[in-house]
Design a protein around this motif. Structure first.
Motif, mmCIF file in Angstrom:
data_model
loop_
_atom_site.group_PDB
_atom_site.id
_atom_site.type_symbol
_atom_site.label_atom_id
_atom_site.label_comp_id
_atom_site.label_asym_id
_atom_site.label_seq_id
_atom_site.Cartn_x
_atom_site.Cartn_y
_atom_site.Cartn_z
ATOM 1 N N ARG A 178 0.840 -1.200 0.000
ATOM 2 C CA ARG A 178 0.000 0.000 0.000
ATOM 3 C C ARG A 178 0.873 1.247 0.000
ATOM 4 O O ARG A 178 2.055 1.211 0.341
ATOM 5 N N GLN A 179 0.248 2.346 -0.346
ATOM 6 C CA GLN A 179 0.910 3.642 -0.245
ATOM 7 C C GLN A 179 0.946 4.071 1.219
ATOM 8 O O GLN A 179 0.257 3.508 2.079
ATOM 9 N N ASP A 180 1.717 5.080 1.506
ATOM 10 C CA ASP A 180 1.849 5.564 2.874
ATOM 11 C C ASP A 180 0.556 6.217 3.346
ATOM 12 O O ASP A 180 -0.038 7.048 2.636
ATOM 13 N N ALA A 181 0.098 5.845 4.541
ATOM 14 C CA ALA A 181 -1.165 6.359 5.070
ATOM 15 C C ALA A 181 -1.111 7.854 5.358
ATOM 16 O O ALA A 181 -2.157 8.522 5.385
ATOM 17 N N LEU A 182 0.093 8.390 5.562
ATOM 18 C CA LEU A 182 0.243 9.822 5.814
ATOM 19 C C LEU A 182 0.458 10.614 4.528
ATOM 20 O O LEU A 182 0.692 11.820 4.576
ATOM 21 N N GLY A 183 0.398 9.926 3.397
ATOM 22 C CA GLY A 183 0.508 10.615 2.116
ATOM 23 C C GLY A 183 1.913 10.976 1.690
ATOM 24 O O GLY A 183 2.095 11.772 0.763
ATOM 25 N N ARG A 184 2.926 10.400 2.327
ATOM 26 C CA ARG A 184 4.306 10.686 1.932
ATOM 27 C C ARG A 184 4.592 9.943 0.626
ATOM 28 O O ARG A 184 4.574 8.707 0.599
ATOM 29 N N PRO A 185 4.839 10.673 -0.473
ATOM 30 C CA PRO A 185 4.922 10.043 -1.798
ATOM 31 C C PRO A 185 6.116 9.122 -1.984
ATOM 32 O O PRO A 185 6.098 8.260 -2.868
ATOM 33 N N ASP A 186 7.150 9.293 -1.166
ATOM 34 C CA ASP A 186 8.354 8.488 -1.343
ATOM 35 C C ASP A 186 8.362 7.235 -0.469
ATOM 36 O O ASP A 186 9.356 6.520 -0.407
ATOM 37 N N LEU A 187 7.252 6.963 0.215
ATOM 38 C CA LEU A 187 7.173 5.793 1.086
ATOM 39 C C LEU A 187 6.104 4.830 0.604
ATOM 40 O O LEU A 187 5.012 5.237 0.209
ATOM 41 N N THR A 188 6.426 3.529 0.666
ATOM 42 C CA THR A 188 5.434 2.478 0.462
ATOM 43 C C THR A 188 5.608 1.439 1.564
ATOM 44 O O THR A 188 6.647 1.423 2.255
ATOM 45 N N TRP A 189 4.602 0.595 1.718
ATOM 46 C CA TRP A 189 4.619 -0.401 2.782
ATOM 47 C C TRP A 189 4.207 -1.763 2.234
ATOM 48 O O TRP A 189 3.352 -1.857 1.364
ATOM 49 N N THR A 190 4.819 -2.804 2.765
ATOM 50 C CA THR A 190 4.407 -4.180 2.498
ATOM 51 C C THR A 190 3.796 -4.735 3.777
ATOM 52 O O THR A 190 4.356 -4.555 4.862
ATOM 53 N N ILE A 191 2.663 -5.391 3.644
ATOM 54 C CA ILE A 191 2.002 -6.011 4.791
ATOM 55 C C ILE A 191 2.100 -7.521 4.638
ATOM 56 O O ILE A 191 1.725 -8.078 3.602
ATOM 57 N N LEU A 192 2.627 -8.174 5.666
ATOM 58 C CA LEU A 192 2.786 -9.623 5.671
ATOM 59 C C LEU A 192 2.080 -10.212 6.889
ATOM 60 O O LEU A 192 2.074 -9.605 7.961
ATOM 61 N N ALA A 193 1.513 -11.394 6.715
ATOM 62 C CA ALA A 193 0.910 -12.108 7.837
ATOM 63 C C ALA A 193 1.372 -13.562 7.794
ATOM 64 O O ALA A 193 1.479 -14.166 6.721
ATOM 65 N N PHE A 194 1.631 -14.104 8.969
ATOM 66 C CA PHE A 194 2.129 -15.462 9.101
ATOM 67 C C PHE A 194 1.319 -16.228 10.149
ATOM 68 O O PHE A 194 0.691 -15.625 11.024
ATOM 69 N N LYS A 195 1.374 -17.543 10.060
ATOM 70 C CA LYS A 195 0.830 -18.378 11.113
ATOM 71 C C LYS A 195 1.752 -19.588 11.290
ATOM 72 O O LYS A 195 2.534 -19.925 10.384
ATOM 73 N N PRO A 196 1.693 -20.252 12.422
ATOM 74 C CA PRO A 196 2.549 -21.432 12.645
ATOM 75 C C PRO A 196 2.287 -22.503 11.595
ATOM 76 O O PRO A 196 1.139 -22.762 11.228
ATOM 77 N N THR A 197 3.343 -23.125 11.131
ATOM 78 C CA THR A 197 3.196 -24.147 10.093
ATOM 79 C C THR A 197 2.487 -25.389 10.615
ATOM 80 O O THR A 197 1.980 -26.189 9.819
ATOM 81 N N THR A 198 2.441 -25.556 11.916
ATOM 82 C CA THR A 198 1.795 -26.735 12.490
ATOM 83 C C THR A 198 0.284 -26.638 12.468
ATOM 84 O O THR A 198 -0.414 -27.611 12.733
ATOM 85 N N HIS A 199 -0.238 -25.452 12.165
ATOM 86 C CA HIS A 199 -1.695 -25.266 12.142
ATOM 87 C C HIS A 199 -2.178 -25.268 10.703
ATOM 88 O O HIS A 199 -1.569 -24.631 9.843
#
Length: 200
Positions: A178-199
Motif C-alpha cells: 500500500r501507499q503511505d497512510a500519511l501521504g508521503r509520496p516516497d514511502l510504500t509499505w508491504t504487509i505480511l501475515a504469518f501463522k505457525p506451520t503446524t496449524h
C-alpha cells in the motif's frame, strides 16, 4: 538507549498526534479479516501511542502493549487507559520481559521491523514464534523509502522476512502492499501475515 528508538523520545508528542490522526481500520484494512473476532490475547509490539491497542481493547481483546520509548509509552498510558491494556517497557529482538513462551492469539508489529538489523531480525522472528498460540497470526509491516535524519532504519525485503519466518516455523498467509497512510509520496509499505506451520 535501544538503537532503534533513537529520535523517538524527543518527538514523542508530535509522533503521538501523527499516529492518533490515523484510524485503526484504515491502517489495517488489508488484514482486518485476519484479526481474531472472539476475545483474545494480543501482543502489540512497538505500540507507540496506543492507537491500535486501544482499538483492540474496545473490541474486547486483552492487549499487552510493548513500547520501549518511555515518552511514547507515557503518552499511550495517558490517552488510552484501559483495564484491557497492559503496558510493558520492552523491545525486540529478545522481548525479555515476557515469559519464555506465551500463547498470544495475534502479534501485531506495525512500523517496527525496519528498526532491526539483519541479525536482530533473525533473532526476533524466532522469538515471536515462541509467543504464538497454535492458531495465531503474526502481522507486520515493512517500510520502503528514505530514512529520516537521525533515525535507525533498514529497508527490509519481503523475501528475507518470509525466509526468516519459514526458518522459525511460520508460513505466509497474506502479502499486500500500500501507499503511505500519511501521504508521503516516497514511502510504500508491504504487509505480511504469518501463522505457525503446524496449524492447518
Amino acid at each position: 538507549m535501544i538503537a532503534g528508538t533513537v529520535g523517538y523520545a524527543e518527538a514523542a508528542e508530535v509522533l503521538a498526534r501523527q499516529y492518533e490522526g490515523l484510524a485503526f481500520v484504515d491502517v489495517h484494512k488489508d488484514v482486518l479479516h485476519l484479526f481474531p473476532t472472539p476475545a483474545s490475547r494480543i501482543l502489540d509490539v512497538g505500540a507507540g501511542s496506543g492507537r491500535d491497542a486501544a482499538a483492540l481493547a474496545r473490541a474486547g481483546h486483552h492487549v499487552v502493549a510493548v513500547e520501549p520509548t518511555d515518552e511514547l509509552r507515557a503518552v499511550g498510558e495517558r490517552l488510552h487507559a484501559s483495564e484491557r491494556i497492559e503496558w510493558l517497557a520492552d523491545a525486540l529482538p529478545d522481548l525479555s520481559a515476557l515469559p519464555a513462551t506465551c500463547d498470544f492469539d495475534m502479534i501485531l508489529l506495525s512500523a517496527v521491523w525496519m528498526h532491526l538489523d539483519k541479525h536482530e531480525r533473525h533473532t526476533a522472528m524466532g522469538r515471536l514464534a515462541t509467543l504464538t498460540a497454535p492458531s495465531a497470526r503474526i502481522i507486520l509491516t515493512l517500510r520502503h523509502g528514505p530514512v529520516p535524519p537521525g533515525r535507525r532504519m533498514f529497508d527490509v525485503s519481503a523475501e528475507e522476512t518470509i525466509a526468516n519466518a519459514a526458518a522459525a516455523g511460520l508460513r505466509l498467509v497474506h502479502r499486500s502492499s500500500r501507499q503511505d497512510a500519511l501521504g508521503r509520496p516516497d514511502l510504500t509499505w508491504t504487509i505480511l501475515a504469518f501463522k505457525p506451520t503446524t496449524h492447518p
